[in-house]
Design an enzyme around this catalytic site. Sequence first.
Site, PDB file in Angstrom:
ATOM      1  N   ASP A  85       2.528   8.489   5.728  1.00 13.27           N
ATOM      2  CA  ASP A  85       1.665   7.695   4.527  1.00 13.27           C
ATOM      3  C   ASP A  85       2.472   8.155   3.424  1.00 13.27           C
ATOM      4  OD1 ASP A  85       0.569   5.323   4.595  1.00 13.27           O
ATOM      5  OD2 ASP A  85      -1.203   6.110   4.077  1.00 13.27           O
ATOM      6  N   HIS A  86       2.833   7.169   2.731  1.00  9.56           N
ATOM      7  CA  HIS A  86       2.801   7.682   0.779  1.00  9.56           C
ATOM      8  C   HIS A  86       3.490   8.585   0.861  1.00  9.56           C
ATOM      9  CE1 HIS A  86       1.057   3.734  -0.451  1.00  9.56           C
ATOM     10  NE2 HIS A  86       0.314   3.991   0.604  1.00  9.56           N
ATOM     11  N   ASP A 106       7.481   6.975  -0.343  1.00 11.66           N
ATOM     12  CA  ASP A 106       7.125   6.039  -1.238  1.00 11.66           C
ATOM     13  C   ASP A 106       8.091   6.754  -2.808  1.00 11.66           C
ATOM     14  OD1 ASP A 106       6.374   4.513  -2.692  1.00 11.66           O
ATOM     15  OD2 ASP A 106       3.938   5.445  -2.064  1.00 11.66           O
ATOM     16  N   GLU A 136       8.781   1.585  -0.028  1.00  8.55           N
ATOM     17  CA  GLU A 136       7.742   0.639  -0.748  1.00  8.55           C
ATOM     18  C   GLU A 136       8.506  -0.212  -2.456  1.00  8.55           C
ATOM     19  OE1 GLU A 136       4.125   1.848  -1.158  1.00  8.55           O
ATOM     20  OE2 GLU A 136       3.678   0.877  -3.086  1.00  8.55           O
ATOM     21  N   GLY A 179      -8.745   0.959  -0.624  1.00 12.78           N
ATOM     22  CA  GLY A 179      -9.725   1.488  -1.173  1.00 12.78           C
ATOM     23  C   GLY A 179     -10.374  -0.023  -0.764  1.00 12.78           C
ATOM     24  N   HIS A 208      -0.311  -2.400   3.188  1.00 16.37           N
ATOM     25  CA  HIS A 208      -1.660  -0.879   2.952  1.00 16.37           C
ATOM     26  C   HIS A 208      -2.701  -2.148   1.813  1.00 16.37           C
ATOM     27  CE1 HIS A 208       1.413   2.107   3.077  1.00 16.37           C
ATOM     28  NE2 HIS A 208       1.889   1.325   2.869  1.00 16.37           N
ATOM     29  N   VAL A 231      -5.275   1.056   7.731  1.00 19.35           N
ATOM     30  CA  VAL A 231      -6.926   1.210   7.452  1.00 19.35           C
ATOM     31  C   VAL A 231      -6.859   2.520   7.351  1.00 19.35           C
ATOM     32  CG1 VAL A 231      -8.816   0.877   8.640  1.00 19.35           C
ATOM     33  CG2 VAL A 231      -6.988  -1.056   8.715  1.00 19.35           C
ATOM     34  N   ASN A 232      -7.384   2.853   6.572  1.00 16.55           N
ATOM     35  CA  ASN A 232      -8.054   4.810   5.952  1.00 16.55           C
ATOM     36  C   ASN A 232     -10.134   4.139   5.352  1.00 16.55           C
ATOM     37  OD1 ASN A 232      -8.475   6.932   5.717  1.00 16.55           O
ATOM     38  ND2 ASN A 232      -7.539   6.998   3.578  1.00 16.55           N
ATOM     39  N   THR A 233      -9.969   3.542   4.481  1.00 25.08           N
ATOM     40  CA  THR A 233     -11.290   3.740   3.483  1.00 25.08           C
ATOM     41  C   THR A 233     -12.340   3.493   4.818  1.00 25.08           C
ATOM     42  OG1 THR A 233     -10.092   3.456   1.525  1.00 25.08           O
ATOM     43  CG2 THR A 233     -12.266   2.909   1.819  1.00 25.08           C
TER      44      THR A 233
END
Length: 288
Positions: A85-86, A106, A136, A179, A208, A231-233
Amino acid sequence: MALVSATEMLKKAREGKYAIGAFNTNNLEWTKAILKGAQESNSPVMIQTSMGAAKYMGGYQLCVHLVEDLIESMGITVPVALHLDHGEYEDALKCIELGYTSVMYDGSHHPFDKNLEEAKDVVAKAHAKGVSVECEVGSIGGEEDGIIGSGELADPAECKQMSDTGIDFLAAGIGNIHGSYPENWTGLSFDTLKAIADVTDGKPLVLHGGSGIPLEQVQKAISLGVSKINVNTECQEVFAAATRKYIEEGKDLEGKGFDPRKLLEPGTTAVTELVKQRIEWFGSKGKA
Ligand code: 13P
């Protein structure tokens, strides 16, 4: 089942008008939780590491071994892609060499020409090894692992140029933020999303900042071409809340409740439950 590239699963998702969840992992427990959620939902899944999370876990090679070995020991049969990711340019190349089956290069913080140039190079090297590539255009708002984007709407003409490099899926800023979303967030820009989809020839699009976007907006985005949602936060939030509850209820002080295998269990289960819920939202349940 061996790790697979994300190309096929995202193509099918785009055609079938659903999206694949790409969940960030941070450690052993999260990796198990995500795999379990996907398996119980009979859904393809992407497990992704940020550069920082991979470093925290012991490096890219360890992440490859961890996911591969868990797939085997847990008897996972659904398609799983391991994705960076990124990633910076050098990190993307490293992951391609070490066994990631998908990478995001990215370059959105670089001048567009450089972003495009490096994207082409990553695509050539990745495709030679059957690895899928995300790039991106237009930075995503908010901060993730030290990568700060001011949030902007991507230019559809630039999206077309990036799409034409041969990347497999495209992340584009459409008002999304990493976030939590602020109170005064105006929502996703569907006009921008539609304009991007119109010029990118059916290429799967990536959303994202998937945490905190209301269901209706998620579903509308999918109907307009979004096929991967990060999905992270939200996983971090449910993990922390369940762990807090366990400790506040004094369970770590009962018997051997302090054993990490017990202490981390409620948080791990909470991540699995969230993954299953999001898979339902995204429509990929039963699509393995
Ligand atoms: P959230 O942390 O907002 O879910 O975003 C995750 C993400 O986009 C990872 O690239």
